[in-house]
Write a protein that holds these residues in place. Structure first.
Motif, PDB file in Angstrom:
ATOM      1  N   ASP A 132      30.635  29.440  37.178  1.00 51.11           N
ATOM      2  CA  ASP A 132      29.230  29.101  37.351  1.00 51.11           C
ATOM      3  C   ASP A 132      28.526  29.156  35.998  1.00 51.11           C
ATOM      4  N   SER A 133      27.261  28.804  35.989  1.00 54.05           N
ATOM      5  CA  SER A 133      26.511  28.846  34.733  1.00 54.05           C
ATOM      6  C   SER A 133      26.648  30.218  34.087  1.00 54.05           C
ATOM      7  N   PRO A 134      26.792  30.284  32.766  1.00 57.17           N
ATOM      8  CA  PRO A 134      26.996  31.574  32.103  1.00 57.17           C
ATOM      9  C   PRO A 134      25.904  32.584  32.433  1.00 57.17           C
ATOM     10  N   GLY A 135      26.321  33.817  32.722  1.00 54.81           N
ATOM     11  CA  GLY A 135      25.381  34.912  32.933  1.00 54.81           C
ATOM     12  C   GLY A 135      24.972  35.142  34.359  1.00 54.81           C
ATOM     13  N   LYS A 136      25.473  34.346  35.310  1.00 56.78           N
ATOM     14  CA  LYS A 136      25.036  34.467  36.705  1.00 56.78           C
ATOM     15  C   LYS A 136      26.051  35.288  37.506  1.00 56.78           C
ATOM     16  N   SER A 137      25.716  36.553  37.771  1.00 55.49           N
ATOM     17  CA  SER A 137      26.502  37.349  38.719  1.00 55.49           C
ATOM     18  C   SER A 137      25.965  37.078  40.112  1.00 55.49           C
ATOM     19  N   GLU A 186      32.371  38.240  58.765  1.00 56.62           N
ATOM     20  CA  GLU A 186      30.982  38.229  59.204  1.00 56.62           C
ATOM     21  C   GLU A 186      30.284  39.551  58.907  1.00 56.62           C
ATOM     22  N   GLY A 187      29.146  39.469  58.239  1.00 54.07           N
ATOM     23  CA  GLY A 187      28.334  40.640  57.950  1.00 54.07           C
ATOM     24  C   GLY A 187      28.741  41.405  56.707  1.00 54.07           C
ATOM     25  N   GLN A 188      29.845  41.031  56.085  1.00 52.49           N
ATOM     26  CA  GLN A 188      30.262  41.741  54.881  1.00 52.49           C
ATOM     27  C   GLN A 188      29.605  41.137  53.644  1.00 52.49           C
ATOM     28  N   LEU A 189      29.612  41.913  52.586  1.00 51.07           N
ATOM     29  CA  LEU A 189      28.979  41.519  51.331  1.00 51.07           C
ATOM     30  C   LEU A 189      30.051  41.499  50.252  1.00 51.07           C
ATOM     31  N   TYR A 190      30.004  40.486  49.403  1.00 50.96           N
ATOM     32  CA  TYR A 190      30.971  40.362  48.307  1.00 50.96           C
ATOM     33  C   TYR A 190      30.205  40.225  46.998  1.00 50.96           C
ATOM     34  N   PHE A 191      30.622  40.997  46.010  1.00 53.22           N
ATOM     35  CA  PHE A 191      30.013  40.895  44.681  1.00 53.22           C
ATOM     36  C   PHE A 191      31.014  40.327  43.700  1.00 53.22           C
ATOM     37  N   MET A 192      30.540  39.423  42.822  1.00 54.17           N
ATOM     38  CA  MET A 192      31.362  38.879  41.741  1.00 54.17           C
ATOM     39  C   MET A 192      30.550  38.889  40.449  1.00 54.17           C
ATOM     40  N   PRO A 193      31.078  39.467  39.383  1.00 51.00           N
ATOM     41  CA  PRO A 193      30.337  39.496  38.110  1.00 51.00           C
ATOM     42  C   PRO A 193      30.276  38.112  37.476  1.00 51.00           C
ATOM     43  N   GLU A 194      29.502  38.012  36.406  1.00 53.36           N
ATOM     44  CA  GLU A 194      29.307  36.727  35.755  1.00 53.36           C
ATOM     45  C   GLU A 194      30.545  36.276  35.002  1.00 53.36           C
ATOM     46  N   ASN A 195      30.579  34.974  34.739  1.00 50.95           N
ATOM     47  CA  ASN A 195      31.546  34.355  33.823  1.00 50.95           C
ATOM     48  C   ASN A 195      32.998  34.509  34.274  1.00 50.95           C
TER      49      ASN A 195
END
Length: 433
Positions: free
Chosen positions: A171-176, A225-234
Motif C-alpha cells: 500500500d502507499s508508504p507509511g499506511k499501517s 467474523e468479528g476478529q481484528l487483524y493488524f498489519m504494519p506499514e510498508n
C-alpha cells in the motif's frame, strides 16, 4: 438456532457506552504489546461479537446502497467480476442492496454464482453510525499513540474472490492498517518482508498475480467474523478467501517527511493560489529579464508576512484542527441536504466522540470553526465560543436556551443560522422538543 437477518434491530451492540467499555485503554495496551508497538502483524480474537459484526455488515450494505443510488462512482468505487475490473458500473449500481436483504440475499441477486470483489475508498464519509462506532473504538488508541500525521481513513473490502484483485502488493508508504473482519466467511492474509519476497528476473514485483511460488515464504494469518487483524506499514501482502466476506480496513496515515512536505505545499497552493485562464506567450525578453513571471506570481494571494515555512506550518495546524474535530478521520462526511425544523424547544446535541473546535481567523472579527473536518469561517459574535463549549460538554440543549446565551438583538437569527450550518456538516443532531 435461528440467526437474525442483517436488517433486524441489533439492540445496543454498537452503543458508545458498550464500545468504550469493550475497547478501553487496557484493551489497547494489550494491542500495542502484542503488535510490538504496531510493528508486527497480529490477529485479535477478542474484538467484535457476532451481533456487532452483523450490525456493521448491515451498515456496509447501506453504504453500498447510498453510493449506488446517489453518488455513483464519485468516491472511487471499484468492482471486479470474475477477475476483471468493470468500467461501466451503471448496471451494478441499479442492483444496489435493499433494506430487507442480508449480504447473502443481495449477493445472490446481484451476482449469482459469479466471483466478485468490491473496494470502496473513503468509507468514513458515509454511514454516520458505522463511522461513529469505529471512532469510539479508536479513540483510546489515538490518545495512546498520538494522531497519525494525516489522519485515518477506511476502505471497505467485500467479495467472494479467491484473492485480492491487486495481487501481491504494497500500500502507499507509511499506511499501517487495522482490519475489522465482519464475515460471514473468513479471510487469510499473507505477508512478506522485503528480503523474503524474492521475485524471478523479469517478474512483476508490485501487483504480482503469480502468487503460487511465493506463498511458502509468506507469514500467514487467518481471521474470521468479528476478529481484528493488524498489519504494519510498508509490507508486501495478499488477501485470499474462498467465501463471501466483508472487511473494513482502517488506515493510519503517516508518510515520509518529503511526501508530507509535498502534501503541505499542495494545501498552501490550494489556499493561496488564485485560478486564472490567461494564456502566456513566448518570452522575447533578454535572458536575465524574468519579468514575464510576474503575472504568474501575482496569482499568489499571500499575507504580508507570507514566509513559505510559516504557511506550511499554518497548513499543518489547519489539518490538525480538522482531524481532531473529526475523530481522527481524514475525510469529512457527506453534508446533509435536509433542513430540520428548529423550534424553541427543539433539542440540540453533539455526537461524541467528535468535538467542534474554533480559533481566531486571520481576518479581524472572524472565527474559524471546525465541524467534522470541515472548516467554516464565521463572523464572531459574543456567545459563539460559549455555545461551542456548551455543546462539546455533552447533553441536549434547547434552542431557546442557546439563543439566551447570545446578547444580541439578532440572537435568534444568528443562532438559527449557526445551528443550520452545524447540522449540515453533521456536527449536531436535532430532535423535537
Amino acid at each position: 438456532m435461528n440467526h437474525p437477518r442483517e436488517n433486524e434491530t441489533m439492540d445496543n451492540s454498537l452503543s458508545p457506552a458498550r464500545l468504550r467499555q469493550q475497547f478501553d485503554a487496557g484493551w489497547w495496551s494489550g494491542f500495542l504489546a502484542r503488535t510490538e508497538q504496531m510493528s508486527q502483524p497480529c490477529v485479535f480474537d477478542d474484538a467484535l461479537d457476532a451481533c456487532q459484526a452483523r450490525a456493521m455488515r448491515r451498515q456496509v450494505l447501506d453504504i453500498l446502497a447510498e453510493v449506488g443510488q446517489v453518488h455513483q462512482a464519485k468516491y472511487g468505487y471499484r468492482l471486479w467480476l470474475d477477475g476483471r475490473q468493470v468500467d461501466d458500473l451503471d448496471e451494478h449500481f441499479s442492483l444496489h442492496p435493499q433494506p430487507h436483504e442480508d449480504i447473502e440475499d443481495w449477493v445472490r441477486r446481484a451476482f449469482g454464482e459469479r466471483k466478485f470483489g468490491i473496494i470502496l475508498n473513503r468509507g468514513e464519509k458515509f454511514s454516520p453510525g458505522l463511522s461513529q462506532a469505529i471512532a469510539h473504538i479508536l479513540e483510546p488508541a489515538l490518545k495512546m499513540i498520538g494522531m497519525p500525521t494525516e489522519g485515518i481513513l477506511f476502505t471497505v473490502f467485500l467479495g467472494n474472490y479467491d484473492m485480492t484483485p491487486l495481487g501481491i502488493h504494497k500500500d502507499s508508504p507509511g499506511k499501517s492498517v487495522i482490519h475489522f473482519h465482519l464475515g460471514p466467511g473468513p479471510k487469510t492474509m499473507y505477508t512478506w518482508g522485503d528480503d523474503d519476497y524474492v521475485t524471478a528476473p523479469g517478474e512483476k514485483r508490485l501487483n504480482n498475480m503469480n502468487i503460487a511460488p511465493h506463498l511458502p515464504s509468506a507469514v500467514r494469518h487467518t481471521f474470521g467474523e468479528g476478529q481484528l487483524y493488524f498489519m504494519p506499514e510498508n509490507m508486501f501482502h495478499l488477501g485470499m478467501q474462498d467465501q463471501l466476506s466483508i472487511g473494513i480496513a482502517c488506515w493510519f496515515y503517516n508518510r515520509s517527511d518529503h511526501d508530507f512536505a509535498c502534501e503541505l505545499l499542495h494545501r498552501v497552493r490550494e489556499a493561496h493560489l488564485r485560478p486564472s485562464g490567461i494564456m502566456l506567450k513566448a518570452d522575447r525578453r533578454p535572458i536575465d529579464d524574468i519579468g514575464a513571471v510576474e503575472s504568474a506570481l501575482s496569482l499568489l494571494a499571500l499575507p504580508s508576512d507570507g514566509d513559505l515555512r510559516a504557511l506550511m506550518r499554518d497548513a499543518y495546524r489547519d489539518l490538525r484542527y480538522s482531524l481532531f474535530s473529526n475523530g481522527g478521520y481524514r475525510n469529512s462526511p457527506v453534508p446533509r441536504e435536509d433542513k430540520p425544523a428548529m423550534h424553541a424547544d427543539s433539542r440540540i446535541a453533539i455526537e461524541p466522540p467528535y468535538r467542534m473546535l474554533c480559533r481566531p481567523a486571520p481576518e479581524a472579527g472572524r472565527l474559524e470553526l471546525y465541524v467534522r473536518g470541515t472548516k467554516i469561517s464565521l463572523g464572531n459574535f459574543p456567545g459563539l465560543e460559549g455555545i461551542v463549549d456548551r455543546l462539546n460538554g455533552g447533553g441536549k440543549l434547547a434552542v431557546a436556551d442557546i439563543v439566551a446565551m447570545v446578547d444580541d438583538p439578532l440572537a435568534e437569527k444568528k443562532v438559527h443560522y449557526l445551528l443550520g450550518l452545524l447540522h449540515r456538516y453533521r456536527g449536531i443532531a436535532v430532535t423535537p422538543g
